[in-house]
Each structure stands twice: as C-alpha cells, then as structure tokens.
Design a protein around this motif. Structure first.
Motif, PDB file in Angstrom:
ATOM      1  N   PRO A 278      34.481  45.702  47.159  1.00 39.94           N
ATOM      2  CA  PRO A 278      34.944  46.847  46.273  1.00 39.94           C
ATOM      3  C   PRO A 278      35.218  48.169  47.431  1.00 39.94           C
ATOM      4  O   PRO A 278      36.109  48.974  46.925  1.00 39.94           O
ATOM      5  CB  PRO A 278      33.445  46.954  45.324  1.00 39.94           C
ATOM      6  CG  PRO A 278      33.010  45.600  45.324  1.00 39.94           C
ATOM      7  CD  PRO A 278      33.155  44.925  46.658  1.00 39.94           C
ATOM      8  N   MET A 279      34.552  48.114  48.347  1.00 33.32           N
ATOM      9  CA  MET A 279      34.627  49.401  49.122  1.00 33.32           C
ATOM     10  C   MET A 279      36.027  49.283  49.800  1.00 33.32           C
ATOM     11  O   MET A 279      36.680  50.194  49.940  1.00 33.32           O
ATOM     12  CB  MET A 279      33.582  49.487  50.279  1.00 33.32           C
ATOM     13  CG  MET A 279      33.460  50.536  50.853  1.00 33.32           C
ATOM     14  SD  MET A 279      32.080  50.587  52.400  1.00 33.32           S
ATOM     15  CE  MET A 279      30.758  50.276  51.260  1.00 33.32           C
ATOM     16  N   LEU A 280      36.285  48.164  50.316  1.00 28.51           N
ATOM     17  CA  LEU A 280      37.531  48.015  51.008  1.00 28.51           C
ATOM     18  C   LEU A 280      38.747  48.162  50.194  1.00 28.51           C
ATOM     19  O   LEU A 280      39.573  49.117  50.522  1.00 28.51           O
ATOM     20  CB  LEU A 280      37.649  46.627  51.557  1.00 28.51           C
ATOM     21  CG  LEU A 280      36.784  46.408  52.763  1.00 28.51           C
ATOM     22  CD1 LEU A 280      36.882  44.716  53.244  1.00 28.51           C
ATOM     23  CD2 LEU A 280      37.009  47.256  53.860  1.00 28.51           C
ATOM     24  N   VAL A 281      38.766  47.712  48.855  1.00 25.85           N
ATOM     25  CA  VAL A 281      39.568  47.815  48.021  1.00 25.85           C
ATOM     26  C   VAL A 281      39.718  49.241  47.389  1.00 25.85           C
ATOM     27  O   VAL A 281      40.978  49.802  47.496  1.00 25.85           O
ATOM     28  CB  VAL A 281      39.633  47.042  46.697  1.00 25.85           C
ATOM     29  CG1 VAL A 281      40.463  47.471  45.664  1.00 25.85           C
ATOM     30  CG2 VAL A 281      39.440  45.420  47.152  1.00 25.85           C
ATOM     31  N   GLN A 282      38.600  50.006  47.176  1.00 23.15           N
ATOM     32  CA  GLN A 282      38.574  51.557  46.594  1.00 23.15           C
ATOM     33  C   GLN A 282      38.995  52.446  47.713  1.00 23.15           C
ATOM     34  O   GLN A 282      39.632  53.513  47.332  1.00 23.15           O
ATOM     35  CB  GLN A 282      37.320  51.676  46.206  1.00 23.15           C
ATOM     36  CG  GLN A 282      37.086  52.796  45.220  1.00 23.15           C
ATOM     37  CD  GLN A 282      35.855  52.886  44.549  1.00 23.15           C
ATOM     38  OE1 GLN A 282      35.517  53.849  43.890  1.00 23.15           O
ATOM     39  NE2 GLN A 282      34.948  52.154  44.962  1.00 23.15           N
TER      40      GLN A 282
ATOM     41  N   VAL B 194      32.635  44.548  41.467  1.00 22.67           N
ATOM     42  CA  VAL B 194      31.535  45.000  41.528  1.00 22.67           C
ATOM     43  C   VAL B 194      30.430  44.044  41.191  1.00 22.67           C
ATOM     44  O   VAL B 194      29.488  43.687  41.749  1.00 22.67           O
ATOM     45  CB  VAL B 194      31.163  46.480  40.770  1.00 22.67           C
ATOM     46  CG1 VAL B 194      29.698  46.787  40.981  1.00 22.67           C
ATOM     47  CG2 VAL B 194      32.105  47.578  41.595  1.00 22.67           C
ATOM     48  N   VAL B 195      30.630  43.487  40.121  1.00 20.73           N
ATOM     49  CA  VAL B 195      29.962  42.141  39.662  1.00 20.73           C
ATOM     50  C   VAL B 195      29.769  41.059  40.798  1.00 20.73           C
ATOM     51  O   VAL B 195      28.740  40.723  41.022  1.00 20.73           O
ATOM     52  CB  VAL B 195      30.277  41.727  38.270  1.00 20.73           C
ATOM     53  CG1 VAL B 195      29.608  40.568  37.676  1.00 20.73           C
ATOM     54  CG2 VAL B 195      30.051  42.681  37.335  1.00 20.73           C
ATOM     55  N   ARG B 196      30.736  40.921  41.350  1.00 17.22           N
ATOM     56  CA  ARG B 196      30.812  39.986  42.197  1.00 17.22           C
ATOM     57  C   ARG B 196      30.145  40.417  43.540  1.00 17.22           C
ATOM     58  O   ARG B 196      29.289  39.389  44.095  1.00 17.22           O
ATOM     59  CB  ARG B 196      32.341  39.675  42.655  1.00 17.22           C
ATOM     60  CG  ARG B 196      32.601  38.430  43.703  1.00 17.22           C
ATOM     61  CD  ARG B 196      33.883  38.222  44.046  1.00 17.22           C
ATOM     62  NE  ARG B 196      34.233  37.403  45.252  1.00 17.22           N
ATOM     63  CZ  ARG B 196      35.401  36.846  45.764  1.00 17.22           C
ATOM     64  NH1 ARG B 196      36.314  37.525  45.382  1.00 17.22           N
ATOM     65  NH2 ARG B 196      35.443  36.085  46.640  1.00 17.22           N
TER      66      ARG B 196
ATOM     67  N   ARG C 215      37.431  53.033  38.350  1.00 19.57           N
ATOM     68  CA  ARG C 215      36.154  52.355  38.509  1.00 19.57           C
ATOM     69  C   ARG C 215      36.036  51.257  37.531  1.00 19.57           C
ATOM     70  O   ARG C 215      35.522  50.170  37.666  1.00 19.57           O
ATOM     71  CB  ARG C 215      35.190  53.412  38.266  1.00 19.57           C
ATOM     72  CG  ARG C 215      34.983  54.503  38.979  1.00 19.57           C
ATOM     73  CD  ARG C 215      34.440  54.076  40.213  1.00 19.57           C
ATOM     74  NE  ARG C 215      33.279  53.440  40.420  1.00 19.57           N
ATOM     75  CZ  ARG C 215      32.512  53.380  41.289  1.00 19.57           C
ATOM     76  NH1 ARG C 215      32.501  54.010  42.294  1.00 19.57           N
ATOM     77  NH2 ARG C 215      31.165  52.790  40.940  1.00 19.57           N
ATOM     78  N   VAL C 216      36.664  51.515  36.385  1.00 14.83           N
ATOM     79  CA  VAL C 216      36.676  50.094  35.324  1.00 14.83           C
ATOM     80  C   VAL C 216      37.316  49.088  35.717  1.00 14.83           C
ATOM     81  O   VAL C 216      37.010  47.956  35.775  1.00 14.83           O
ATOM     82  CB  VAL C 216      37.294  50.566  33.735  1.00 14.83           C
ATOM     83  CG1 VAL C 216      37.318  49.442  33.277  1.00 14.83           C
ATOM     84  CG2 VAL C 216      36.385  51.667  33.241  1.00 14.83           C
TER      85      VAL C 216
END
Length: 244
Positions: free
Chosen positions: A94-98, A42-44, A35-36
C-alpha cells in the motif's frame, strides 16, 4: 476536478462561512477516494502482518539454526513464506502504491498559487485558465487555499487549527498501534516506534507551517482517515498475542 464538478453541481457556487465549498470538499473527497481505493491492499497488508506474527517463532528458529549463513537462511525463509503463502512485501505494497499518488497530488496542490501567471503553467494539468484561477483563489473560512500559515490573518488561524488536528490524529494513530502490539523487545524496534510516536507528528508540525493551506487540508483529512481506518482494522483483525 471530478469531485469539484460534482460538488459544484450539488451546491452551486456556494461560499458560506467564507469558504468555496466545491474546492474544499474536492480536496477532502480526493483523499477519501484514494484511501477507499486502497482498502483492499491495506486489508491484504494487515493479513500478511498477522501471518508473519504467527510465523515469528519459526523464523527465529531458522535464524538461530543458520546464524552466520545468510544465503541458506534466505533460502529457508523463502521456502517458509512460499509454503505458508505469506509475502513480506505485501506489508509495504500500500505504501508503494500510494507514494506516487501522494507526491503527485501534493505537487498539484502546491502548484495552485495566484503567483503562477504563465498560461502554460496554469494549464499544465489540463486545467482551463478559468478553472485554475478559481482554484487558486478558493478560500477555506476566509483563508486562501494557496496561502501558508505565515500569511497571517485568517490563514494563520485556519492553518494552525488544521495543523493541530493533523498532528494530534497522527500521534493518536501511532499510540493506538503501539498500545495494541506493545513496545518492541529490540532496541532498534523501540527506536522506530518512538520515531513514529513523536518524530512523525513533530515533522508534520514543522512542515505544516510551510505547506499551502490546501496541502494541510489534504494531510489533515488523510490523518483523520488513517486513525479511523486503523481503529476499524484493530477491531476486525486484532493483533496476534505474543508467544514466548
């Protein structure tokens, strides 16, 4: 394995409160690491969402102007995004990467079961046989990390508490976001918000009963971090006031 080794070095073979802390904290800090690492994305994502909110009046104007001409509308929207340096895809990055990370970690955690006896399966992810046996037999407050809620005894109590925390944190995260942005004007948007508010927590409530305790610990940590992160984001990047 990195976090397990780190905590084992700090705590030794600590097992207070009937918990193998090096393994339990290994799962918790595994979530925190992922998450970090994703915070810049996430900011982007948030900045892109706020920029899109600002552009909504112009987007709606283009939709009205080119109604029925989908090709021209898409061209005009691309030109607008390019001119304003906004990417709609940034909101899902972020969803795709995570996603592959989450599925991979869940698979590893579900694989850690004492019932796995094949040497090839036990060393599948680079574990030694000793490491696999140690992880598969690790406990959290007396409940095996590989057990499910249905195992009864300590597993029932520990899993139930974690599931309740996970569901409540997920519900509060969705409610917080809806309160900050308001309910969507369109019926489809409101339906999505209701699914996020009620459907997702309900699905976690059901699935949590079947997942191993290690997976439930993972998701509980994930849910608590998501709530804390969103609280910070809403203060750092407040939603754009709606324009009419």
């Amino acid at each position: 394995m990195f976090w397990h080794a780190a905590w084992e070095r700090v705590l030794g073979d600590a097992s207070g409160w009937h918990t193998n802390w090096s393994w339990a904290l290994g799962i918790v800090f595994l979530v925190l690491t992922v998450r970090v690492a994703l915070i810049p994305l996430v900011v982007r994502q948030v900045r892109s969402q706020r920029a899109l909110q600002v552009l909504q009046p112009r987007i709606k104007a283009l939709q009205e102007e080119h109604r029925g001409d989908f090709g021209t509308l898409q061209t005009k929207l691309r030109e607008l995004y390019r001119a304003e340096r906004v990417s709609p895809l940034a909101s899902i990055l972020p969803m795709l990467v995570q996603a592959p990370i989450l599925f991979g970690l869940l698979h590893v955690l579900r694989h850690l079961r004492p019932a796995v006896t094949s040497a090839g399966a036990r060393t599948l992810y680079g574990w030694t046989l000793t490491q696999f046996d140690s992880a598969a037999s690790a406990k959290l407050f007396g409940a095996p990390l590989a057990a499910t809620l249905g195992a009864g005894g300590p597993s029932l109590i520990v899993a139930a508490v974690l599931i309740v925390v996970m569901v409540v944190a997920t519900f509060l995260t969705s409610r917080q976001l809806i309160r900050s942005t308001g309910w969507a004007a369109e019926a489809q948007g409101r339906l999505v918000q209701r699914l996020m508010l009620v459907g997702v927590p309900a699905s976690l409530l059901v699935s949590g009963a079947f997942f191993p305790l290690g997976v439930v610990l993972y998701w509980t940590t994930q849910s608590l971090f998501a709530y804390a992160q969103q609280t910070w984001i809403l203060r750092r990047f407040p939603p754009v006031p709606a324009t009419h």
